[in-house]
Structures are given as C-alpha cells and as structure tokens.
Design an enzyme around this catalytic site. Structure first.
Site, mmCIF file in Angstrom:
data_model
loop_
_atom_site.group_PDB
_atom_site.id
_atom_site.type_symbol
_atom_site.label_atom_id
_atom_site.label_comp_id
_atom_site.label_asym_id
_atom_site.label_seq_id
_atom_site.Cartn_x
_atom_site.Cartn_y
_atom_site.Cartn_z
ATOM 1 N N LEU A 77 0.895 -1.512 -0.355
ATOM 2 C CA LEU A 77 -0.165 0.056 -0.213
ATOM 3 C C LEU A 77 1.051 0.716 -0.083
ATOM 4 O O LEU A 77 0.239 2.300 0.089
ATOM 5 C CB LEU A 77 -0.815 -0.429 1.291
ATOM 6 C CG LEU A 77 -1.898 -0.982 1.152
ATOM 7 C CD1 LEU A 77 -2.784 -1.166 2.272
ATOM 8 C CD2 LEU A 77 -2.588 -1.282 -0.339
ATOM 9 N N HIS A 79 2.724 4.240 -1.733
ATOM 10 C CA HIS A 79 2.844 4.738 -2.975
ATOM 11 C C HIS A 79 4.064 5.080 -4.097
ATOM 12 O O HIS A 79 5.095 5.186 -3.097
ATOM 13 C CB HIS A 79 2.377 6.457 -2.762
ATOM 14 C CG HIS A 79 0.809 6.885 -2.362
ATOM 15 N ND1 HIS A 79 0.788 6.327 -1.060
ATOM 16 C CD2 HIS A 79 -0.201 6.675 -3.062
ATOM 17 C CE1 HIS A 79 -0.398 6.676 -0.651
ATOM 18 N NE2 HIS A 79 -1.322 6.929 -2.120
ATOM 19 N N MET A 115 9.162 5.172 4.195
ATOM 20 C CA MET A 115 9.000 3.552 3.973
ATOM 21 C C MET A 115 10.035 3.648 3.082
ATOM 22 O O MET A 115 11.288 2.495 3.299
ATOM 23 C CB MET A 115 7.625 2.597 2.937
ATOM 24 C CG MET A 115 6.603 3.006 4.243
ATOM 25 S SD MET A 115 6.601 2.479 5.846
ATOM 26 C CE MET A 115 7.257 0.961 5.023
ATOM 27 N N GLU A 116 10.431 4.091 2.160
ATOM 28 C CA GLU A 116 11.240 5.095 1.645
ATOM 29 C C GLU A 116 13.168 4.651 2.285
ATOM 30 O O GLU A 116 14.029 3.250 1.736
ATOM 31 C CB GLU A 116 11.484 5.317 0.397
ATOM 32 C CG GLU A 116 10.715 5.990 -0.672
ATOM 33 C CD GLU A 116 9.128 5.603 -0.355
ATOM 34 O OE1 GLU A 116 8.792 4.845 -1.163
ATOM 35 O OE2 GLU A 116 8.925 5.897 0.847
ATOM 36 N N ASP A 130 23.799 -11.185 4.781
ATOM 37 C CA ASP A 130 24.442 -11.726 3.319
ATOM 38 C C ASP A 130 25.429 -12.087 3.422
ATOM 39 O O ASP A 130 26.344 -13.022 2.782
ATOM 40 C CB ASP A 130 23.089 -11.759 2.209
ATOM 41 C CG ASP A 130 23.824 -12.558 0.669
ATOM 42 O OD1 ASP A 130 23.637 -13.876 0.724
ATOM 43 O OD2 ASP A 130 24.226 -11.734 0.014
#
Length: 164
Positions: A77, A79, A115-116, A130
C-alpha cells in the site's frame, strides 16, 4: 491516541491505499536506522573491507539505495514516489560487534518517504548479513527504526527514550 484510526483501513474494515490527491506537495525527508550485531572478529573484517564476498559496506549501501527505489513494489500500500535523493551511511563499531546503517530519503510530494528510508536501511542490513554469513551464522539484524521525518502534516524526531 484514543480515537485515532489506522490510515490504510477503510470504513468497512478492508485495507486500502490512502488517497493523497488533495494533499499539497511539500519537501519530505526521512532518516531510518538498522543495526546489525556480530562478533568483534567479523566486524573487524567488515571494517577492513575483507568480507568473504568482498567489500561489505559499499555493497550494502548500493543495495539500500536500490531498495528504496523499489519500495512501492515491495510494500503493497506504499505509493511509488519520485525520489530526489537516497543515501545510506554505514559505520562499524568493531569491538562492539556492531554495524549501523543510516538511510536518508527525500522527495517533493504528497506523501512521506519514511517507508523508503526504512526499506533502504532494512535491505542494507540484510545485505550485510548475506555478505558475512559465510564467516558467522549468528549475525542478527537487531533493529530497524525511523529516526526522523519532516514535511507534510507533522514532523517527528525519535528521542533517546525511544532508543534513538
């Protein structure tokens, strides 16, 4: 806090994307941090650029930047945003066995870039994992937090009582 509602929940209880069309465009900025815990010996390898897969911090930075650009595809959700800037700073406290990744994201838009920034920090931390797992399996991504955001309806700065 009482009386506030989750922004992505519609009146009927279903999840939905927030309509930001009527919001004004403003400069937005967010900072997020991820911490990766490992042994001091592994942290010294990271600091020296001698990880088993090569130079860890540079690859983690690039992975974080790339991830921020994909946030709208990864978070259902969120954008998709035209980012004006993304970077990830990495630091190592070798004797403490700690790698810290701080991501910054900026845009001019109708919705924030939290969120970015958090996606950049998270993927950078996963990349560190990793790249060192061949030396140490007990590495832990301990924390991913929003440190600050500005622009839009309100600003936020994580205070030291929040663990910031």
């Amino acid at each position: 806090m009482s009386g506030e509602k989750l922004s992505h929940v519609r009146p009927d209880g279903r999840a939905g994307m927030v309509d930001v069309g009527s919001k004004p465009e403003t400069e937005r900025r967010a900072l997020a941090r991820a911490r990766v815990r490992m042994s001091a010996a592994t942290a010294r390898l990271v600091e020296a650029g001698e990880g088993p897969k090569g130079e860890v911090l540079g690859v983690a930075r690039l992975a974080g930047i790339q991830a921020a650009k994909q946030t709208g595809s990864l978070i259902p959700l969120a954008h998709p945003l035209p980012l004006s800037y993304v970077d990830v700073d990495a630091s190592v406290e070798a004797e403490a066995g700690l790698v810290e990744l701080v991501a910054e994201a900026r845009t001019v838009g109708r919705t924030g870039v939290e969120m970015e920034a958090m996606t950049a920090a998270a993927v950078a931390a996963l990349t560190v994992y990793d790249m060192v797992k061949g030396v140490e399996r007990g590495v832990a991504v301990e924390e991913i937090v929003l440190l600050a955001k500005s622009g839009g309806r309100s600003d936020y700065v994580r205070d030291s009582e929040d663990g910031g």
